[in-house]
Design an enzyme around this catalytic site. Structure first.
Site, mmCIF file in Angstrom:
data_model
loop_
_atom_site.group_PDB
_atom_site.id
_atom_site.type_symbol
_atom_site.label_atom_id
_atom_site.label_comp_id
_atom_site.label_asym_id
_atom_site.label_seq_id
_atom_site.Cartn_x
_atom_site.Cartn_y
_atom_site.Cartn_z
ATOM 1 N N GLY A 29 0.594 -1.274 0.099
ATOM 2 C CA GLY A 29 0.475 -0.305 0.291
ATOM 3 C C GLY A 29 0.658 1.369 0.492
ATOM 4 N N CYS A 241 -27.181 -12.631 -20.323
ATOM 5 C CA CYS A 241 -27.231 -13.351 -20.023
ATOM 6 C C CYS A 241 -27.742 -14.099 -18.032
ATOM 7 C CB CYS A 241 -25.434 -13.699 -19.199
ATOM 8 S SG CYS A 241 -25.040 -12.626 -17.643
ATOM 9 N N CYS A 263 -23.298 -6.804 -18.200
ATOM 10 C CA CYS A 263 -21.714 -7.040 -17.659
ATOM 11 C C CYS A 263 -20.915 -6.018 -18.060
ATOM 12 C CB CYS A 263 -21.738 -8.724 -17.802
ATOM 13 S SG CYS A 263 -22.946 -9.946 -16.806
ATOM 14 N N CYS A 269 -19.681 -12.410 -18.610
ATOM 15 C CA CYS A 269 -21.046 -12.038 -19.609
ATOM 16 C C CYS A 269 -21.308 -13.572 -20.688
ATOM 17 C CB CYS A 269 -21.656 -11.141 -20.162
ATOM 18 S SG CYS A 269 -23.390 -11.230 -20.268
#
Lengths: 288, 258
Positions: A29, A241, A263, A269
């Site tokens: 980080g 989907c 999606c 998808c």
């Protein structure tokens, strides 16, 4: 490709970036400065991500590039083609087949594995930059782990809107130490970062910073005890989907206010449709 | 005084180039006590405040701070994170200009809550309740909690700054001319407020002021500064009613009596 080094960047530059990456992985980080190079694409199109990818790519890697989850948008196509030409690596659109995935604004829906690396394109690596304009001061705040200010921002959101209103680039604490910007992925994707088996690398080209999350690292989205972090799911299933658990894009389909929710992860998808899942709009499509 | 001191400065010296800002200054502050540092402008009052609070490093001399568990710390030898933690929990700093301390783009409630959140408070409801309680204590209307400080008057800003500083119940607060720049009636209310809060919470205060009246009203003890030296120190009434040093006599006699 003749006249170019493998994966475009010269070896010295790659070494420099790899050193930065090693440090970044060692301090999860933490933003590590690096000598970002001019790349043959404009800032904001993924110069940071492309340099990280170039530095870690080997000749037997399989590369997948997504932009907003899609494999077929300009940015994704261009970067994928760029590495196919300059490194001659195999490319794919299937998440499961890729060893390196460069991404902008999304994490694939499919759970990543330990043998995969995901590279994020980052426009602004400093999570505090809207709150504290001085880099010197934010550096000190990171050093002293002085993150009260970020919570003040969340407090302000709740007092003004009744909820935390950050929908993307939602700040996270990495390994309980560093506050980090997850790049502009939707908050929906934040939980995927927590304890992810894959290595996560972040490159910010214009801001010249690299940071990383090693595999299996705690990543916690900031929140309050009485206003816990939660993802916002669209209230529709995917029109193509039928998926109800994926992140959806809203697409305007005609001039009469017609809308289609699909999606954003095109590979996810397509895979579901190949397996026989059909959404409401998929039937209509088939009928026409 | 049998109780050990909370904060002690010993042999403090500081020069800015050829200008002597502090010269051989010794200061003691006991828990719950209010010490006023008075003197004309340029006498080194604010510099002394900054040195005592660790914001400025003296050329030589040392400042000791005693933790609640009786450990002594050399303020200037403390690692930066420790000093920072001290400044946002056990210590407070009230500036003459509240805009230096407040976040003008953050609501009043957020301003009061910041120190709590920096200290690790993570419950929105509690933070807000505490902020409301403090706004009430400094006589700011509760329905202003979500307003930005720029909609506040000067006196309200100063009271908001005090609420923001005292919310973590500090043991020691440094105040730099807290009533400067306010009109007289607002000053009087603010002084009243500071006095009642400080007495009730037993906060030790180092107060810098050029206003003898403010010192007389608030302080237990007073230290008079001239050209970087403390020329006289003692109980407030004693010093002001029976000044010994010629400079103090001048200072006291120059106050207009109403």
């Amino acid at each position: 490709m003749k006249g170019y080094n493998f994966a475009y960047l010269d070896e010295q530059t790659k070494r420099m970036i790899r050193r930065g990456l090693l440090k970044a992985v060692a301090i999860p980080g933490h933003q590590v400065p690096f000598g970002s190079r001019e790349m043959p694409l404009p800032y904001g199109w993924g110069t940071g991500g492309i340099q990280v990818t170039a530095s870690i790519l080997g000749s037997d890697d399989v590369l997948k590039v997504i932009d907003q989850g899609a494999d077929d948008t300009t940015n994704a196509v261009s970067i994928r083609r760029f590495f196919a030409r300059t490194a001659g690596v195999a490319t794919t659109t299937a998440t499961a087949e890729a060893t390196v995935i460069q991404t902008r604004h999304r994490i694939p829906e499919k759970q990543l594995r330990e043998d995969q690396i995901i590279v994020y394109q980052v426009p602004q690596p400093e999570p505090l930059f809207r709150l504290e304009s001085s880099r010197v001061e934010t550096k000190r705040m990171h050093g002293l782990s002085d993150y009260g200010l970020m919570h003040v921002k969340l407090y302000e959101d709740i007092s003004r809107f009744g909820q935390i209103s950050i929908s993307y680039d939602y700040p996270v604490m990495v390994n309980e130490r560093y506050l980090m910007s997850p790049s502009p992925i939707p908050a929906f994707d934040n939980p995927k970062m927590d304890m992810m088996p894959a290595l996560q690398l972040f490159g910010a080209g214009r801001e010249k910073r690299i940071y990383a999350i090693p595999p299996w690292t705690r990543v916690k989205s900031l929140d309050f005890d009485d206003h816990p972090f939660r993802t916002i799911n669209a209230s529709h299933p995917c029109g193509l989907c039928g998926a109800t658990d994926s992140y959806l894009d809203e697409v305007v389909v005609d001039n009469h206010g017609g809308r289609l929710f699909v999606c954003s992860d095109t590979d996810h998808c397509a895979e579901r449709r190949a397996a026989g899942h059909v959404g409401a709009d998929g039937f209509r499509e088939a009928a026409e | 005084m049998t109780e050990p001191t909370l904060l002690s400065g010993r042999g403090l010296n500081l020069k800015f180039g050829s200008i002597t800002a502090l010269s051989d200054v010794d200061v003691d502050l006991w828990p719950g006590e209010m010490l006023a540092i008075v003197g004309e402008s340029g006498s080194g009052k604010t510099t002394l405040l900054n040195v005592l609070s660790g914001r400025l490093v003296p050329d030589n001399g040392v400042v000791w701070y005693r933790e609640p568990d009786d450990r002594l710390h050399d303020v200037h030898a403390m690692p930066a994170p420790v000093l920072r933690t001290l400044h946002r929990s056990d210590w407070g700093f009230v500036h003459q200009d509240p805009r230096q301390n407040l976040r003008m783009t953050v609501s009043a409630g957020g301003n009061v809550g910041e120190r709590l959140m920096a200290r690790g408070a993570r419950h929105y409801g509690d933070i807000r309740a505490t902020a409301l309680g403090w706004l009430e204590q400094v006589e700011i209307d509760a329905n202003r909690i979500d307003d930005l400080p720029r909609t506040f008057s000067g006196g309200m800003l100063q009271r908001l700054q005090i609420a923001r500083t005292l919310v973590t119940h500090p043991r020691l607060v440094f105040m730099d001319e807290p009533t400067g720049g306010l009109d007289v009636s607002v000053q009087a209310r603010l002084l009243d407020l500071i006095r009642s809060l400080v007495t009730r919470l037993r906060i030790a205060v180092v107060l810098v002021t050029h206003d003898i009246a403010v010192a007389r009203l608030l302080a237990h003890r007073i230290a008079v500064m001239q050209r970087g030296r403390i020329v006289e120190t003692g109980l407030t009434d004693q010093v002001l009613d029976d000044p010994r040093h010629p400079y103090t006599q001048l200072l006291v006699s120059s106050v207009l009596s109403a």
